[in-house]
Enzyme design. Structure first.
Site, PDB file in Angstrom:
ATOM      1  N   ASN A 173       1.581   3.147  -2.640  1.00  0.00           N
ATOM      2  CA  ASN A 173       0.748   4.178  -3.482  1.00  0.00           C
ATOM      3  C   ASN A 173      -0.361   4.794  -2.547  1.00  0.00           C
ATOM      4  OD1 ASN A 173       1.929   4.750  -5.904  1.00  0.00           O
ATOM      5  ND2 ASN A 173       1.923   2.550  -6.206  1.00  0.00           N
TER       6      ASN A 173
ATOM      7  N   GLY B 204       0.976  -1.211  -0.213  1.00  0.00           N
ATOM      8  CA  GLY B 204       0.144  -0.106  -0.084  1.00  0.00           C
ATOM      9  C   GLY B 204       0.755   1.321   0.104  1.00  0.00           C
TER      10      GLY B 204
ATOM     11  N   ILE C 182      -9.137  -6.726 -13.742  1.00  0.00           N
ATOM     12  CA  ILE C 182     -10.465  -6.070 -13.536  1.00  0.00           C
ATOM     13  C   ILE C 182     -11.407  -6.661 -14.724  1.00  0.00           C
ATOM     14  CG2 ILE C 182     -11.719  -3.853 -13.921  1.00  0.00           C
ATOM     15  CD1 ILE C 182      -9.623  -3.964 -11.231  1.00  0.00           C
TER      16      ILE C 182
ATOM     17  N   ASP D 250      -3.493  -2.518 -19.671  1.00  0.00           N
ATOM     18  CA  ASP D 250      -2.690  -1.344 -19.905  1.00  0.00           C
ATOM     19  C   ASP D 250      -2.989  -0.584 -21.257  1.00  0.00           C
ATOM     20  OD1 ASP D 250      -1.618  -1.835 -17.594  1.00  0.00           O
ATOM     21  OD2 ASP D 250       0.049  -3.191 -18.416  1.00  0.00           O
TER      22      ASP D 250
ATOM     23  N   LEU E 228      -3.294  -6.403  -7.970  1.00  0.00           N
ATOM     24  CA  LEU E 228      -3.084  -7.266  -9.043  1.00  0.00           C
ATOM     25  C   LEU E 228      -4.134  -7.962  -9.446  1.00  0.00           C
ATOM     26  CD1 LEU E 228       0.246  -8.778  -6.979  1.00  0.00           C
ATOM     27  CD2 LEU E 228       0.049  -6.870  -8.950  1.00  0.00           C
TER      28      LEU E 228
ATOM     29  N   ASN F  51      -5.318   3.633 -13.122  1.00  0.00           N
ATOM     30  CA  ASN F  51      -4.434   2.549 -12.694  1.00  0.00           C
ATOM     31  C   ASN F  51      -2.990   3.205 -12.701  1.00  0.00           C
ATOM     32  OD1 ASN F  51      -3.346  -0.344 -12.141  1.00  0.00           O
ATOM     33  ND2 ASN F  51      -2.517  -0.033 -14.129  1.00  0.00           N
TER      34      ASN F  51
ATOM     35  N   GLU G 202       5.801   7.151  -9.319  1.00  0.00           N
ATOM     36  CA  GLU G 202       4.303   6.841  -8.896  1.00  0.00           C
ATOM     37  C   GLU G 202       3.830   7.682  -7.845  1.00  0.00           C
ATOM     38  OE1 GLU G 202       4.036   2.664  -8.190  1.00  0.00           O
ATOM     39  OE2 GLU G 202       5.963   2.274  -9.191  1.00  0.00           O
TER      40      GLU G 202
ATOM     41  N   HIS H 226       0.901   2.172 -13.302  1.00  0.00           N
ATOM     42  CA  HIS H 226       1.752   1.010 -14.014  1.00  0.00           C
ATOM     43  C   HIS H 226       3.248   1.655 -14.038  1.00  0.00           C
ATOM     44  CE1 HIS H 226       2.845  -2.231 -16.272  1.00  0.00           C
ATOM     45  NE2 HIS H 226       3.515  -1.693 -17.094  1.00  0.00           N
TER      46      HIS H 226
END
Length: 224
Positions: free
Chosen positions: A30, A28, A110, A167, A107, A124, A197, A126
């Site tokens: 992010n 966690g 979706i 993606d 992970l 998202n 990020e 990446h």
């Protein structure tokens, strides 16, 4: 997905706080960056309604609880089929009435039913510069292993909308990060998180929360 030239992203009315569900699978970091950005005022007009993980042992759930945010585990192990898990995950998210779904180290693939339920409302992060080192099989350390194996000199991170592909959704923000001699996948992973990020995910959320994003012909445009 296809968008007309007039397609706009309307996530909230001007007088409404944008509610988010944050989906996580691991530590966690992010998520922490998002919570810190809300606390500092870097992200405005947005709040996290729930943090959801497919992993009951994800430390991200503890981060949420320590921050006073509701934390839920929806694990595929608890359901007979993937379809039932997908339905349960979607129902859980919908029960919180959120405006935006944020994948922050999630992970879980979706499902299409979720993309259709939240068109242009799932984002998202990446850990590479899409379209490089992305798609099926590129996740976590595997991304950075691929970067080092190819010998590229610049990598980075990308925030994008989620569509039915992997993606492939419209790119919102990107930030480049230098690849240095002697990097290991772990060292590079940490640098990408710290330099890219943790910066562009909060920025993207703030742009969306303040109606600064539109999609024109499948491309993201940032309003001045």
């Amino acid at each position: 997905m296809f968008f007309t030239a007039a397609a706009l992203l309307l996530f909230r009315k001007a007088d409404k706080m944008m509610k988010m569900a944050v989906l996580v699978s691991g530590g966690g970091t992010n998520l922490q960056a998002i919570m810190d950005a809300i606390d500092s005022g870097t992200i405005t007009n947005a709040e996290i309604s729930v943090v959801i993980s497919n992993n009951a042992n994800a430390y991200a759930l503890e981060r949420a609880k320590m921050h006073g945010i509701e934390a839920k585990c929806v694990s595929p192990k608890a359901y007979e089929t993937r379809e039932k898990f997908n339905e349960a995950l979607l129902q859980t998210i919908q029960s919180y009435g959120v405006d935006l779904v944020v994948l922050a180290g999630c992970l879980v693939v979706i499902p299409e039913i979720m993309v259709k339920a939240y068109p242009n409302k799932i984002i998202n992060i990446h850990p590479a510069l899409i379209p490089s080192f992305c798609g099926t099989g590129y996740y976590g350390l595997k991304v950075h292993e691929g970067v080092l194996a190819r010998g590229v000199k610049v990598t980075g991170a990308t925030v994008h909308f989620v569509d039915e592909g992997t993606d492939t959704g419209p790119i919102i923000l990107q930030k480049a990060v230098e690849v240095k001699q002697g990097d290991t996948p772990e060292i590079l992973q940490r640098r990408v998180m710290e330099e890219a990020e943790w910066k562009i995910m909060p920025k993207a959320i703030d742009l969306i929360a303040n109606d600064k994003i539109e999609i024109v012909n499948g491309l993201v445009k940032i309003k001045e």
